[in-house]
Design a protein around this motif. Structure first.
Motif, PDB file in Angstrom:
ATOM      1  N   LEU A  64      47.127  64.528-124.270  1.00  0.00           N
ATOM      2  CA  LEU A  64      48.044  65.672-124.016  1.00  0.00           C
ATOM      3  C   LEU A  64      48.334  66.904-123.477  1.00  0.00           C
ATOM      4  N   LEU A  65      48.909  67.416-122.283  1.00  0.00           N
ATOM      5  CA  LEU A  65      48.913  68.575-122.188  1.00  0.00           C
ATOM      6  C   LEU A  65      51.204  69.171-122.900  1.00  0.00           C
ATOM      7  N   LEU A  66      50.832  70.261-123.360  1.00  0.00           N
ATOM      8  CA  LEU A  66      52.355  70.100-123.086  1.00  0.00           C
ATOM      9  C   LEU A  66      52.883  71.057-122.197  1.00  0.00           C
ATOM     10  N   ASN A  67      53.902  70.398-121.920  1.00  0.00           N
ATOM     11  CA  ASN A  67      54.164  70.904-120.444  1.00  0.00           C
ATOM     12  C   ASN A  67      54.925  72.541-120.444  1.00  0.00           C
ATOM     13  N   LEU A  96      57.106  59.685-116.815  1.00  0.00           N
ATOM     14  CA  LEU A  96      56.169  60.762-115.389  1.00  0.00           C
ATOM     15  C   LEU A  96      55.169  59.802-115.178  1.00  0.00           C
ATOM     16  N   ASP A  97      55.148  59.953-113.325  1.00  0.00           N
ATOM     17  CA  ASP A  97      54.106  60.052-112.953  1.00  0.00           C
ATOM     18  C   ASP A  97      52.816  60.642-113.437  1.00  0.00           C
ATOM     19  N   ASN A  98      52.283  61.279-114.197  1.00  0.00           N
ATOM     20  CA  ASN A  98      51.113  61.782-115.226  1.00  0.00           C
ATOM     21  C   ASN A  98      51.953  61.823-116.084  1.00  0.00           C
ATOM     22  N   GLY A  99      52.494  61.844-116.299  1.00  0.00           N
ATOM     23  CA  GLY A  99      52.679  61.664-118.211  1.00  0.00           C
ATOM     24  C   GLY A  99      54.479  61.010-118.521  1.00  0.00           C
TER      25      GLY A  99
END
Length: 123
Positions: A64-67, A96-99
């Motif tokens: 994951l990338l922490l947004n 979510l859609d990508n996360g």
């Protein structure tokens, strides 16, 4: 990754459909503590955030990338001397859609040392 150097997971179990608990051992001999702080080791907040993120990655089974961090409260100094064993709780709040949106805590029993709500995307 901080796992194996900064900390290790000694147990992992599902507490509910949404929540996973990790029993974590903090490693007082990690290089991080030599500079933070010599003779009085304190777990850096950024390392605790990374540890939470790595536990979330275990829950979802991918990097994951922490947004976004919506909230991050540090209520107690975590040290490998006073708190050599902590509990990390991860709850997936929304897909979510990508996360995902997630909520993570570091603590022990009823005590919460750090509370974080964030959003991450799949890499």
């Amino acid at each position: 990754m901080l796992v194996k150097n900064y900390y290790s997971i000694t147990n992992q179990q599902s507490e509910s459909d949404e929540t996973m608990r990790f029993d974590v051992a903090l490693h007082a001999d990690c290089d991080v503590y030599r500079g933070h702080f010599p003779g009085e080791p304190v777990s850096p907040g950024v390392c605790n955030i990374q540890m939470l993120k790595e536990c979330v990655e275990r829950v979802v089974g991918q990097p994951l990338l922490l947004n976004y961090i919506q909230q991050c409260r540090l209520t107690t100094l975590v040290t490998p001397v006073k708190h050599p064993h902590v509990e990390v709780r991860i709850r997936i709040v929304d897909k979510l859609d990508n996360g995902i949106k997630w909520h993570g805590t570091i603590g022990r029993d009823a005590d919460v040392y750090m509370d974080l709500k964030g959003e991450a995307s799949f890499v």
